[in-house]
Each structure stands twice: as C-alpha cells, then as structure tokens.
Design a protein around this motif. Structure first.
Motif, PDB file in Angstrom:
ATOM      1  N   THR A  41      38.289  31.068  38.518  1.00 28.15           N
ATOM      2  CA  THR A  41      37.385  31.914  39.294  1.00 28.15           C
ATOM      3  C   THR A  41      38.081  32.402  40.558  1.00 28.15           C
ATOM      4  O   THR A  41      38.962  31.734  41.082  1.00 28.15           O
TER       5      THR A  41
ATOM      6  N   GLU B  16      40.462  37.148  44.020  1.00 30.28           N
ATOM      7  CA  GLU B  16      41.868  37.420  44.315  1.00 30.28           C
ATOM      8  C   GLU B  16      42.800  37.089  43.152  1.00 30.28           C
ATOM      9  O   GLU B  16      43.984  37.358  43.202  1.00 30.28           O
TER      10      GLU B  16
ATOM     11  N   ARG C 169      48.530  35.486  41.370  1.00 33.97           N
ATOM     12  CA  ARG C 169      48.428  35.297  39.915  1.00 33.97           C
ATOM     13  C   ARG C 169      47.671  34.006  39.589  1.00 33.97           C
ATOM     14  O   ARG C 169      47.680  33.050  40.366  1.00 33.97           O
TER      15      ARG C 169
ATOM     16  N   SER D 179      38.242  26.292  37.794  1.00 37.22           N
ATOM     17  CA  SER D 179      39.047  26.096  39.003  1.00 37.22           C
ATOM     18  C   SER D 179      38.652  27.139  40.026  1.00 37.22           C
ATOM     19  O   SER D 179      38.433  28.305  39.698  1.00 37.22           O
TER      20      SER D 179
ATOM     21  N   SER E  60      34.019  24.811  46.654  1.00 35.77           N
ATOM     22  CA  SER E  60      33.760  24.151  47.946  1.00 35.77           C
ATOM     23  C   SER E  60      32.596  24.830  48.671  1.00 35.77           C
ATOM     24  O   SER E  60      31.723  25.433  48.033  1.00 35.77           O
TER      25      SER E  60
HETATM   26  P1  AMP Z   1      39.023  28.168  46.262  1.00 39.05           P
HETATM   27  O1  AMP Z   1      38.891  26.765  45.767  1.00 39.05           O
HETATM   28  O2  AMP Z   1      38.410  29.183  45.365  1.00 39.05           O
HETATM   29  O3  AMP Z   1      38.534  28.274  47.674  1.00 39.05           O
HETATM   30  O4  AMP Z   1      40.571  28.474  46.299  1.00 39.05           O
HETATM   31  C1  AMP Z   1      41.434  27.736  47.129  1.00 39.05           C
HETATM   32  C2  AMP Z   1      42.813  28.345  47.093  1.00 39.05           C
HETATM   33  O5  AMP Z   1      43.340  28.240  45.793  1.00 39.05           O
HETATM   34  C3  AMP Z   1      42.859  29.807  47.462  1.00 39.05           C
HETATM   35  O6  AMP Z   1      43.993  30.035  48.245  1.00 39.05           O
HETATM   36  C4  AMP Z   1      42.963  30.501  46.120  1.00 39.05           C
HETATM   37  O7  AMP Z   1      43.560  31.735  46.215  1.00 39.05           O
HETATM   38  C5  AMP Z   1      43.753  29.507  45.318  1.00 39.05           C
HETATM   39  N1  AMP Z   1      43.444  29.633  43.902  1.00 39.05           N
HETATM   40  C6  AMP Z   1      42.197  29.681  43.392  1.00 39.05           C
HETATM   41  N2  AMP Z   1      42.240  29.827  42.048  1.00 39.05           N
HETATM   42  C7  AMP Z   1      43.546  29.882  41.718  1.00 39.05           C
HETATM   43  C8  AMP Z   1      44.229  30.053  40.485  1.00 39.05           C
HETATM   44  N3  AMP Z   1      43.551  30.171  39.331  1.00 39.05           N
HETATM   45  N4  AMP Z   1      45.583  30.067  40.501  1.00 39.05           N
HETATM   46  C9  AMP Z   1      46.234  29.928  41.662  1.00 39.05           C
HETATM   47  N5  AMP Z   1      45.649  29.769  42.856  1.00 39.05           N
HETATM   48  C10 AMP Z   1      44.315  29.753  42.908  1.00 39.05           C
END
Ligand code: AMP
Ligand code: MG
Length: 424
Positions: free
Chosen positions: A181, A184, A198, A245, A249
């Motif tokens: 998810t 970005e 990516r 993933s 949070s």
């Molecule tokens: P989040 O848990 O959505 O707040 O993401 C935390 C960090 O992990 C952010 O910097 C995201 O850009 C990065 N991130 C989230 N999903 C992915 C993914 N599938 N692959 C690589 N990085 C990710």
C-alpha cells in the motif's frame, strides 16, 4: 505495550492447521508434513537379491575359498533365474538380480576368473549369505514406513515411491496474499517519478512467504484511498493469510486499520514493543455464514477437530522494508509453520558475540547479524545497519540478534538470542 512473546502467543492461538488434502507425489510437496500413516504394499527387497556383480554359488563348494565351477546361467537385473544351481555349478549374476535356487553366496567378480564355460573362484572370506540382501530386510508388507507428522524430504519421497503411495495426504501449504500500500509506491519495472519509490516490499515478502513454506500471490499496490484499498483488501481476504505492507501506523493516510475494521477483520493487536516496526497489526477475518453452515454440516458428519476451517489471518506490517521483514520473521513465519504443523519456534538459537557491541535502545531490537557455526558453537556478529529503511544493511546478514532494551555494553563472548532467517 504488548511484548513480542505475548503478541506471538496471540498469533499462534489463531494459526490452526486446515484439513489435510491429497496431492500427487511431486516436488510441490517438498517440505510439507504428512497427514497419514503410510504402509508398505510389498516386501523390500521383494526377493533375495545380489548386492554385487559376480557369481552365485554354494559356499560349501569352496575349499579355502577356492573352486572351479561350471557356469549354468547368466542373470541380469530384472530377469528371473530359471536354473537351480547345483554343487559344482555357479550362475553369473548382476547387482540387483534375484538369487537363483540352490545358492547361498555371491562372490564378487573381482575374485573370479572366467575360463570358457568355467569360473575359477578365489575368495578366502567367502561365507554363507555373503553379498545377498535378504527379502524384506528393509521393510515388510503391511509395515508402517512413514508416520503422520513426518516432514517430506528426499528420503520420504523415495520411500513413498518405493511403496507405490503416489497420492499422499498432506497438510496443505497456506495460500498467502501480499498487498503493498502507498501512493508513493510504484511497480519495480517503472522508473520512480518525483516523490515515488519502487515497491521493494512486494518482492521481498513474496520470497519470504515462499521460503517459509507458503504459496505466495501478489495482489498489487493499493493507493491510499479508502475505496480502492477496500476492494484490494477484500480480494486478499480470500487467501488463508493476507500480508499488507505500509499504511498501518497512525498517520493521516494510514488507512489500513480502519478499512480492515470495516471489512470485518477483528484486530487482536496493533502495536508491539519491538524495533524496527512497532506499529504492527494482527487480526482475523471470520468466515462467511454459508461457510460456517458448511462447517457445522461437516461437524455433524463426524469431521475431526482439524476439519474446522480457519479464518483468514491478517498481518499489517509497517512500510519500511526492514520493519516489514522483521515483522514477517517474528510473526508471519511462525504462523505459516504452525499452519503446516511445523514447530513455530524452531528458528531461534543462542550464539556468542564475536566482538564488543555496546548498544542502547528503548525497545527490544532485532539487529541484522551474521550467524556462523564455529568449533565452539554458534557465533554472531551484528552487521552495520542504520535502521528500518536500510535493506542493504540486512543483505549480508542471515539472522537478527535480539538486543534487549536499555543501555548495555554487550561484550565479546556474551550470549545472545538470535533469530535465524536462512533455514527452513
Ligand atoms: P508507511 O508504513 O506506509 O508509513 O511507510 C513507511 C515507509 O516505508 C515510507 O517511507 C514508505 O515510503 C516506505 N514503504 C512503504 N511501502 C513500501 C514498499 N512496498 N516498498 C518500499 N518501501 C515502502
Ligand atoms: Mg504509506
């Protein structure tokens, strides 16, 4: 905050194995657990058989291991002998061929010299039964050769084939959906635009699922938008296990917990005292009423406890790649192991630090590390690593060392608990 141990106990409480399935004997079964006792349908070997190329003869014909005998037959493997060997006679025999009547020993070809129709034997160590593998020495017809609960590896495959058991009851490998998810996140085939990255977690988690014995399926990348996210999660909930993933949070666009609740996923925890990856969600999605009805019919029909189908287990892992990875190894992998009836806790070892590693942390930390077997047992060396986004720092590691909370000197030689991730 919930400890890792308490959180894992909650996960394992829900990770109940499904009913066994029948699979054809094929490498797809490798690593699965057998769900039936397997009985031999024949004696192994099925006949007294030669263990050497040589001559089948009567040991009583030999004097000090010597004799000159008349050759009466040649018996290759796969042929049935037709001639009884009498005193003064021998049959040429190949490894694996049935022993002819009248014979009690096989002398290896290196101890024989063929002279026309005769063979001169010189084997001072000859004795009755020499080089003969007796019928049923390995197994008898009707004997249980594999027990329910055995893990299927190459030896088990060979035994199943030997007894002709080619349709096998096994604990099925769980089907595991992986959903990334984040607005970005772009497909790895794309060049990320401004503000984009990516999807590394998708590929990583699929590989982790496969290594842990699950059947992985990628469900795509969900946008941080409720309707889209809901549709994609709903599809993922059809699997036995759904791993998300990112978005888990407390940020404004961390929509996963709310959407899961809307879809009827009961969250059993949402935060665990650990680093990396504190915001980690585990929930269960009960089955539809019609599936429940089917289940009660099965129960009335006398289905056993394990026949009860299980809910979909849902793991919402934080987006930072190493947080996702550690969350998988600590919770998803033990759950997958439990679902296939393997010991969920078999991946921990005690290892001695190879160098001083002073460390301060406010939560138990799972630090990437290199685990090695040395003369005196397991040793562990933490690898350089700057935190949850640093997947590169994990690449040389094959384990995570548990560093307890607080400020500790961790001198060389100290024993640490270490989670192996390179074994199965
Ligand atoms: P989040 O848990 O959505 O707040 O993401 C935390 C960090 O992990 C952010 O910097 C995201 O850009 C990065 N991130 C989230 N999903 C992915 C993914 N599938 N692959 C690589 N990085 C990710
Ligand atoms: Mg996000």
């Amino acid at each position: 905050m919930l400890s890792v141990a308490a959180a894992l106990a909650i996960v394992l409480e829900q990770a109940r194995p499904r009913s066994p399935v029948v699979m054809p004997l094929s490498p797809d079964m490798l690593g699965l657990v057998l769900a039936e006792d397997v009985v031999s349908d024949l004696d192994m070997p099925p006949f007294d058989k030669a263990m050497m190329d040589g001559f089948a003869l009567r040991s009583s014909d030999l004097r000090d291991g010597r004799a000159e005998l008349t050759i009466v037959e040649e018996i290759p493997a796969g042929k049935t002998p037709t001639v009884e060997v009498k005193s003064g006679q021998a049959s040429r025999i190949m490894t694996g061929a049935p022993i002819p009547q009248g014979v009690d020993a096989v002398v290896m070809i290196e101890r024989c010299e063929i002279a026309g129709q005769n063979v001169r034997v010189n084997e001072p160590r000859a004795k009755p039964r020499m080089n003969i593998l007796e019928r049923a020495k390995e197994m008898r017809v009707g004997e249980v050769v594999l027990r329910s609960g055995a893990r299927l590896g190459p030896a088990e495959f060979g035994l199943l084939a030997a007894v002709g058991h080619t349709r096998v009851h096994v604990q099925p490998a769980p089907r595991v959906a992986v959903l990334s998810t984040g607005d970005e996140i772009v497909d790895p085939e794309q060049k990320p635009g401004p503000g984009q990255i990516r999807n590394s977690n998708g590929a990583m988690l699929l590989a982790q699922v496969a290594r842990a014995g699950g059947v992985p399926r990628f469900c795509g990348i969900a946008r941080d938008e409720p309707t889209h996210l809901r549709d994609m999660i709903a599809a993922g909930l059809q699997a036995d296990v759904l791993i998300l993933s990112g978005g888990v949070s407390a940020g404004k666009l961390d929509l996963v917990p709310g959407v899961l609740a809307e879809l009827g996923v009961e969250a059993l925890f949402h935060k665990v005292a650990m680093k990396p990856g504190k915001p980690i969600l585990f929930g269960v999605k009960g089955r539809e009423p019609e599936a429940q009805a089917r289940e009660s019919v099965a129960a009335l029909a006398g289905a056993s406890g394990s026949e009860r189908s299980t809910p979909c287990l849902v793991f919402g892992l934080p987006g930072n790649p190493v947080s996702s990875m550690v969350g998988f190894e600590l919770f998803v992998r033990p759950a997958l192991r439990a679902l296939i009836k393997l010991d969920p806790n078999a991946c921990w070892v005690k290892a001695r630090l190879t160098k001083d590693f002073p460390y301060r942390t406010d939560r138990p930390t799972y630090h990437p590390a290199r685990l090695q077997m040395a003369d005196a047992g397991w040793t562990v060396e933490p690898t350089p690593w700057f935190g949850s986004p640093d997947l590169r720092g994990v690449q040389p590691a094959n384990a995570f060392a548990l560093l307890p909370e607080g400020d500790h000197p961790h001198p060389a030689g100290e024993t640490l608990m270490v989670l192996r991730v390179d074994n199965d």
